[in-house]
Write an enzyme that holds these catalytic residues in place. Structure first.
Site, short mmCIF file in Angstrom:
data_model
loop_
_atom_site.label_atom_id
_atom_site.label_comp_id
_atom_site.label_asym_id
_atom_site.label_seq_id
_atom_site.Cartn_x
_atom_site.Cartn_y
_atom_site.Cartn_z
N ASP A 54 -1.17 10.12 -1.16
CA ASP A 54 -0.34 10.68 -0.09
C ASP A 54 -1.28 11.19 1.00
OD1 ASP A 54 1.89 11.82 1.25
OD2 ASP A 54 1.39 13.76 0.39
N ASP A 85 8.46 13.05 -1.05
CA ASP A 85 8.47 12.03 0.01
C ASP A 85 9.78 11.25 0.01
OD1 ASP A 85 6.03 12.82 0.78
OD2 ASP A 85 4.98 10.94 0.45
N THR A 118 2.67 9.53 6.36
CA THR A 118 1.56 10.43 6.73
C THR A 118 0.24 9.67 6.83
OG1 THR A 118 1.47 11.01 4.40
CG2 THR A 118 2.53 12.58 5.85
N THR A 119 0.10 8.59 6.03
CA THR A 119 -1.12 7.77 6.14
C THR A 119 -1.02 6.89 7.38
OG1 THR A 119 -1.08 7.70 3.73
CG2 THR A 119 -2.67 6.28 4.81
#
Length: 533
Positions: A66, A401, A99-100
């Site tokens: 994550d 998530d 988020t990446t």
């Protein structure tokens, strides 16, 4: 008389010299630092992305892919690189997933900015063009999106599965995705249909079993056992539950002092008074019909003593002690009752009602379950299980998530294809638009379009495919009008990604592009770092 001639002021235009070298060096240092952070998380993008093992100073080990968690745990010292850590946090807050992606896009944009700067284009021109391009990109994405109804449970589950597929616990996505969808839909308030507060979904972690044993519980779960000290009940039907914030123990003096008792009769009197004091409290509690007590953790003195537990057990009242202060709001909302701060305010109307409160054994540990709550508030509890702490923590992060993805779909009801399809389509359309623009703007927009190809390129690279061949083929398919063609990393080829059920919320993609652009524009505008001691 000599004529005095005033010295002519020199023309400053021709004589001025500005040292731009330092500004360029600072800008370059900032961009390189931020890019190195982006490169660190790039390998963890997508379903075939690698995981990172993070070892903290305290010896704690975390295994995750994550982006927000990885960057959060990194010790980043360079101020511009810290901005990328903040960027992934903002994406986590805005959309919860991607988020990446957001950091990888920012890294690619910075790489393009470096080449634009080396061609002598002014940072302000680049910044303004990026802003224009990101606004256009959001319009293109919105045009591509497919509207969705909340009653369409299948599509919601597909979207949650896509989020879970890139996680360590991807093999459990068939169990966790429906669980995430059901828990979010159960807390949606019809009065405010666009709002979901994830604090209404409580995740309780319990070691033992496997992730397959994770379950959704319509009620409350306490990660502790009922108090057995004096043989009190551990199962209660038709429970009347009180949440109390006072102590059932003998009163203490306000200041630290000791009372010296020299006489045995006086000692007996003190003990007798203590007993009567506790008995008086328990009689008042029993009079309201209350048979389950949830006692808040106390700092000042013991919330319950052995003596009070003995009397409570005699009165057939089940006791769950050491309830955390932070959980009180969730518990009272779920039970639809009021917390009681003083014994004098103990009334029957402040109690919550449930069909059953019982202690359940899970493996070698015990939990307390409250089910069949009457007039239950819009909350739900998820009990996450796992064979070791690392798996449980990662399952919780992955579930968070997935919950965020469903929340995004509730607030903005549009779906978009995954698998690099939207990024390539954006790249194609922005590339075509850049030809219409004049001067430097068109040049900068074209660079923005090229930067977006980093997502499909990285997806292919992480899956062990040939990235150049895949991205070229993908461009070709999009040029022929297949806007939903994307990389299917499982089959290692390009397919219609919507038919493969790889979908994500529109909000994840739009917020990733707007936030990444905003961050890059800010880094571009910095031309000096001033250290204040």
């Amino acid at each position: 008389m000599a004529a005095v001639t005033a010295a002519q002021p020199r023309s400053s235009k021709t004589e001025s010299y500005v040292d731009n070298k330092r500004k360029e060096d600072i800008r370059q240092a900032n961009i390189n630092a931020a890019r190195s952070v982006a490169d660190a998380v790039r390998t963890s993008l997508g379903p075939k992305g690698m995981d990172k093992m993070i070892s903290t100073a305290s010896g704690e080990v975390i295994i995750t892919n994550d982006g927000a968690t990885i960057l959060n745990k990194m010790e980043v010292l360079q101020p511009a690189a810290k901005m990328l850590v903040e960027l992934s946090k903002s994406q986590d807050a805005a959309a919860g997933d991607g988020t990446t992606t957001v950091v990888v896009i920012a890294g690619a944009l910075l790489k393009q900015c470096l080449s634009l700067l080396s061609h002598g284009i002014h940072p302000t021109v680049i910044s303004d063009s990026l802003h224009k391009a990101s606004t256009k990109a959001v319009d293109v994405l919105t045009a591509m999106a497919v509207p969705l109804e909340l009653s369409d449970r299948e599509s919601l589950i597909k979207s949650a599965s896509t989020s879970l597929n890139s996680k360590v616990v991807s093999q459990y996505s068939t169990l966790l995705a429906p669980l995430a969808v059901d828990s979010v839909l159960s807390v949606v308030d019809p009065a405010k249909p666009d709002m979901v507060d994830l604090r209404d979904i409580k995740i309780v972690k319990k070691l033992g079993g496997t992730v397959d044993d994770t379950q959704l519980i319509k009620g409350l779960v306490f990660d502790k056992k009922a108090s057995h000290a004096a043989g009190g009940p551990t199962r209660m039907e038709n429970a009347k539950i009180a949440v109390i914030q006072f102590q059932i123990s003998p009163p203490k003096t306000d200041i630290e002092q000791s009372i010296v008792v020299s006489d045995y009769t006086q000692m007996d009197r003190i003990l007798k008074e203590e007993r009567n004091y506790i008995l008086g409290m328990i009689k008042k509690i029993k009079a309201t019909g209350c048979n389950v007590l949830l006692i808040q953790k106390s700092i000042l003195r013991d919330a319950v003593t052995d003596l009070s537990l003995h009397y409570l057990a005699k009165a057939k009242i089940m006791v769950i002690k050491d309830v955390e202060r932070d959980d009180i709001e969730f518990i009272t909302k779920t039970l639809n009752c009021l917390p009681i701060a003083n014994i004098e305010h103990f009334r029957a109307e402040k109690l919550g009602h449930a069909d059953l409160v019982e202690e359940v054994s899970i493996g070698d540990a015990k939990i307390v379950k409250v089910t069949g709550i009457k007039d239950m508030g819009r909350t739900t509890t998820v009990l996450v299980r796992g064979s070791n702490q690392l798996v449980i923590d990662e399952a919780e992060r992955s579930l968070h998530d997935a919950l965020c993805v469903v929340r995004c779909l509730v607030s903005k009801r549009f779906l978009i294809a995954g698998g690099g399809a939207p990024e390539i389509e954006l790249s194609r359309q922005l590339g075509a638009w850049s030809k219409v623009l004049h001067g430097m703007e068109g040049y900068c927009v074209r660079s923005f379009a090229e930067a977006l190809e980093v997502i499909p390129y990285t997806l292919a690279e992480n899956a062990g495919l040939n990235p150049i061949a895949i991205v070229t083929e993908l461009r070709n398919r999009h040029a022929q009008g297949e806007i939903n063609a994307g990389i299917n990393v499982r089959k290692g080829q390009i397919t219609n990604i919507l038919e493969e059920n790889v979908v994500q919320p529109l909000l994840v993609s739009t917020s990733a592009i707007t936030l990444a652009t905003e961050c890059v524009r800010m880094i571009l505008k910095i031309d000096d770092i001033v250290n204040v001691r």
